[in-house]
Design a protein around this motif. Structure first.
Motif, PDB file in Angstrom:
ATOM      1  N   LEU A  12       0.689  -1.214   0.078  1.00  9.33           N
ATOM      2  CA  LEU A  12       0.023   0.027   0.085  1.00  9.33           C
ATOM      3  C   LEU A  12       0.848   1.176  -0.140  1.00  9.33           C
ATOM      4  O   LEU A  12       0.516   2.287  -0.420  1.00  9.33           O
ATOM      5  N   THR A  13       1.965   1.112   0.453  1.00  7.94           N
ATOM      6  CA  THR A  13       2.856   2.437   0.416  1.00  7.94           C
ATOM      7  C   THR A  13       3.767   2.524  -0.799  1.00  7.94           C
ATOM      8  O   THR A  13       4.483   3.684  -0.988  1.00  7.94           O
ATOM      9  N   SER A  14       3.691   1.677  -1.458  1.00  6.76           N
ATOM     10  CA  SER A  14       4.481   1.438  -2.945  1.00  6.76           C
ATOM     11  C   SER A  14       3.994   2.822  -3.761  1.00  6.76           C
ATOM     12  O   SER A  14       2.813   2.990  -3.911  1.00  6.76           O
ATOM     13  N   ASN A  15       5.025   3.558  -4.426  1.00  9.18           N
ATOM     14  CA  ASN A  15       4.552   4.447  -5.480  1.00  9.18           C
ATOM     15  C   ASN A  15       4.812   3.962  -6.817  1.00  9.18           C
ATOM     16  O   ASN A  15       4.348   4.616  -7.874  1.00  9.18           O
ATOM     17  N   THR A  16       4.924   2.759  -6.676  1.00  9.53           N
ATOM     18  CA  THR A  16       5.118   1.942  -8.266  1.00  9.53           C
ATOM     19  C   THR A  16       3.880   1.031  -8.384  1.00  9.53           C
ATOM     20  O   THR A  16       3.467   0.927  -9.720  1.00  9.53           O
TER      21      THR A  16
ATOM     22  N   PHE B 231      -1.741  10.337 -10.606  1.00 10.86           N
ATOM     23  CA  PHE B 231      -0.708  11.433 -10.055  1.00 10.86           C
ATOM     24  C   PHE B 231      -1.329  12.437 -10.205  1.00 10.86           C
ATOM     25  O   PHE B 231      -1.475  13.468  -9.362  1.00 10.86           O
ATOM     26  N   LYS B 232      -1.492  13.104 -11.454  1.00 10.07           N
ATOM     27  CA  LYS B 232      -2.284  14.316 -11.640  1.00 10.07           C
ATOM     28  C   LYS B 232      -3.479  14.656 -10.995  1.00 10.07           C
ATOM     29  O   LYS B 232      -3.629  15.484 -10.319  1.00 10.07           O
ATOM     30  N   ARG B 233      -4.428  13.535 -11.233  1.00  9.88           N
ATOM     31  CA  ARG B 233      -5.771  13.782 -10.571  1.00  9.88           C
ATOM     32  C   ARG B 233      -5.607  13.917  -9.060  1.00  9.88           C
ATOM     33  O   ARG B 233      -6.459  14.657  -8.276  1.00  9.88           O
TER      34      ARG B 233
ATOM     35  N   GLY C  26      -1.346   4.709   2.463  1.00  8.99           N
ATOM     36  CA  GLY C  26      -0.105   5.112   1.461  1.00  8.99           C
ATOM     37  C   GLY C  26      -0.893   5.988   0.196  1.00  8.99           C
ATOM     38  O   GLY C  26      -1.809   6.625   0.434  1.00  8.99           O
ATOM     39  N   PRO C  27      -0.091   6.057  -0.811  1.00 11.36           N
ATOM     40  CA  PRO C  27      -0.711   7.159  -1.629  1.00 11.36           C
ATOM     41  C   PRO C  27      -2.102   7.067  -2.575  1.00 11.36           C
ATOM     42  O   PRO C  27      -2.531   7.738  -2.712  1.00 11.36           O
ATOM     43  N   ARG C  28      -2.524   5.465  -2.403  1.00 12.32           N
ATOM     44  CA  ARG C  28      -3.874   5.270  -2.920  1.00 12.32           C
ATOM     45  C   ARG C  28      -4.957   4.990  -1.698  1.00 12.32           C
ATOM     46  O   ARG C  28      -5.932   4.422  -1.952  1.00 12.32           O
ATOM     47  N   ASN C  29      -4.715   5.778  -0.779  1.00  9.05           N
ATOM     48  CA  ASN C  29      -5.423   5.500   0.362  1.00  9.05           C
ATOM     49  C   ASN C  29      -7.009   6.460  -0.280  1.00  9.05           C
ATOM     50  O   ASN C  29      -7.085   7.079  -1.007  1.00  9.05           O
ATOM     51  N   CYS C  30      -8.171   6.117   0.605  1.00  6.98           N
ATOM     52  CA  CYS C  30      -9.337   6.674   0.164  1.00  6.98           C
ATOM     53  C   CYS C  30      -9.487   8.202   0.701  1.00  6.98           C
ATOM     54  O   CYS C  30      -9.192   8.628   1.815  1.00  6.98           O
TER      55      CYS C  30
END
Length: 496
Positions: A90-94, A122-124, A440-444
């Motif tokens: 979940l913390t991965s940026n890739t 990433f932009k959104r 992580g980066p895709r959390n809600c």
């Protein structure tokens, strides 16, 4: 003879096409899991959705351990439940590309945050994050208040009438709040539940669930011959109509040179800046994340999908737990009755409801709205818990519901105990042992919105009614775990 040869050739081509990648096969052979049949894999002995999905996860964890695999045709899915492995994922940026199951939402949600990936995501994400700032959430609280008050009035018809399914009422309330917050318009789902748009939202959820539960509905010619394609297109036409109308009205307003202030009176209440309006402003300013009205509509639709289904599910399960635990329900009542007054609830009032906060968190522990999170593995990855290689091309699935129910992390895991979330009791617990809103980066992105909304609704219900829930609880799961035909509850009016 020729037809037989053609049939054999077709079978051979199908067999060859459905063979897994050799590297995936070699990696998969090293991971425990249920026996897989040729070509189809575990499609018939492991349900990835439906009423038995959660049971499958729990039983497989017990039998094969914290890492196991299944094959869905030629696709390798690896399930994990160790907090450190979940943290890595979940913390991965890739590793941000959603798994193959999410493709079933593409026709509905387009390029919205839930399923987009790469540079677009990433932009959104960067553009949308500020729209959930606490100052903007403060405006939404007024919507939560109004919709919760309507719910209380609607429930009045069930007082002392015996058991009824409360999920329908909660669903319509959640739909009202998210639609007004997302688009700044009212569909009155609670007072007019049979209107076309409301029914289309519910029907589209059912169509999506049907496709996930039975992959045959995703494939041609079954997709067309069963009428699924026609039904889906018909529903999408209706669902697109409302945001189209709202956008058109705003364009006409701008063309007429009329500037509407945020604080102007509309239908007797103050007009708030809706999510849609914030995104349209970005489009007007040529923001790189929003280049067309379709981009805006995709994000608004995604916000509504996530805000409606997940909120309904969480509200349903929380009300069931409160209805089964009267002593906990009374503690909630004591807390909210000391806060709710004659004035509307404010954000700071809802934030004071610490015990209710723990109640919702405990409900989300046992029944997280999203029971599992899947990502496509785009590069070879090593699990930190055991050094196991996860090959590129596979799908890695974090079993959120399994981790939440592990006895080594949460003793007596099926006991409903909100005090697990007291700071002193949570001390030492791995931070990724509890991730109902992902992390992580895709959390809600809307988790604060959701918690405020749910607490406002629950507090108003418990302030006005006593709830008793029947023991039976049906669950069903696709991407979201839900309770369609329960909980059945009885309500009585509180005397104050």
């Amino acid at each position: 003879m020729l037809p037989i040869l053609i049939a054999l050739l077709i079978c051979f081509i199908a067999w060859w096409a459905l063979q897994p990648n050799r590297r995936l096969k070699e990696a998969g052979d090293k991971i425990p899991g249920p026996p897989a049949a040729p070509i189809v894999g575990n499609i018939f002995n492991f349900k990835v959705s439906g009423p038995t999905f959660v049971t499958n996860l729990l039983e497989s964890q017990e039998k094969y351990g914290s890492v196991y695999k299944i094959w869905l045709g030629p696709t390798l899915h690896i399930f994990i439940s160790e907090p450190e492995d979940i943290q890595m994922l979940l913390t991965s940026n890739t590793l941000i590309t959603k798994s193959i199951a999410y493709k079933n939402l593409r026709s509905w949600l387009g390029t919205g945050l839930l399923i987009s990936t790469g540079d677009l995501w990433f932009k959104r994400r960067k553009a949308i994050t500020p729209t959930f700032h606490f100052k903007i959430l403060e405006d939404f609280v007024a919507v939560f208040n109004r919709c919760a008050d309507i719910l209380v009035n609607c429930l009045e018809e069930q007082v002392d009438k015996g058991p009824f399914n409360i999920t329908d009422y909660l669903s319509n309330c959640a739909l009202d709040t998210v639609t007004e917050s997302a688009m700044g318009t009212r569909i009155n789902a609670q007072t007019d539940p049979k209107n076309e748009y409301v029914q289309s939202i519910l029907d589209m959820s059912h169509v999506t669930t049907k496709k996930i539960n039975n992959p045959i509905y995703q494939m041609e010619p079954a997709y067309t011959l069963t009428g699924t394609k026609k039904e889906e297109r018909s529903l999408l036409k209706i669902l697109d109509s409302l945001p189209d109308q709202v956008i058109q009205k705003k364009k006409e307003t701008a063309q007429n040179g009329i500037t509407k202030k945020v604080t102007e009176e509309v239908e007797g209440v103050k007009k708030r800046t809706a999510f849609l309006e914030l995104l349209l402003n970005m489009l007007k300013d040529n923001h790189p994340a929003f280049q067309s009205e379709q981009d805006v509509k995709d994000e608004v639709t995604t916000f509504m999908f996530e805000g409606h289904d997940t909120t309904t599910a969480s509200l349903s399960f929380t009300m069931w737990f409160l209805g089964r635990h009267p002593e906990i329900q009374e503690k909630v009542y004591e807390e909210v009755s000391s806060i709710i007054g004659e004035e509307e609830l404010r954000q700071e009032d809802i934030n004071k409801m610490k015990y209710l906060d723990r109640v919702v968190k405990e409900s989300l522990r046992i029944f997280p709205s999203v029971p599992a999170i899947g990502r496509t593995v785009t590069h070879d990855t090593v699990l930190p818990s055991n050094g196991m290689l996860i090959p590129a091309g596979s799908n890695l699935v974090a079993q959120i519901i399994v981790t939440h129910r592990r006895a080594d992390l949460f003793p007596d895991p099926m006991k409903f105990d909100p005090d697990r979330f007291l700071p002193e009791n949570a001390k030492g617990r791995h931070p990724y042992s509890y991730v109902p809103f992902s992390a992580g980066p895709r959390n809600c992105i809307g988790q604060k919105f959701a918690m405020l909304d749910m607490k406002a609704i629950i507090s108003k219900i418990i302030y006005n009614y006593k709830i008793v829930a029947e023991e039976k609880l049906d669950t069903n799961s696709a991407l979201i775990i839900r309770s369609d035909n329960s909980p059945m509850v009885t309500i009585t009016r509180r005397e104050r």
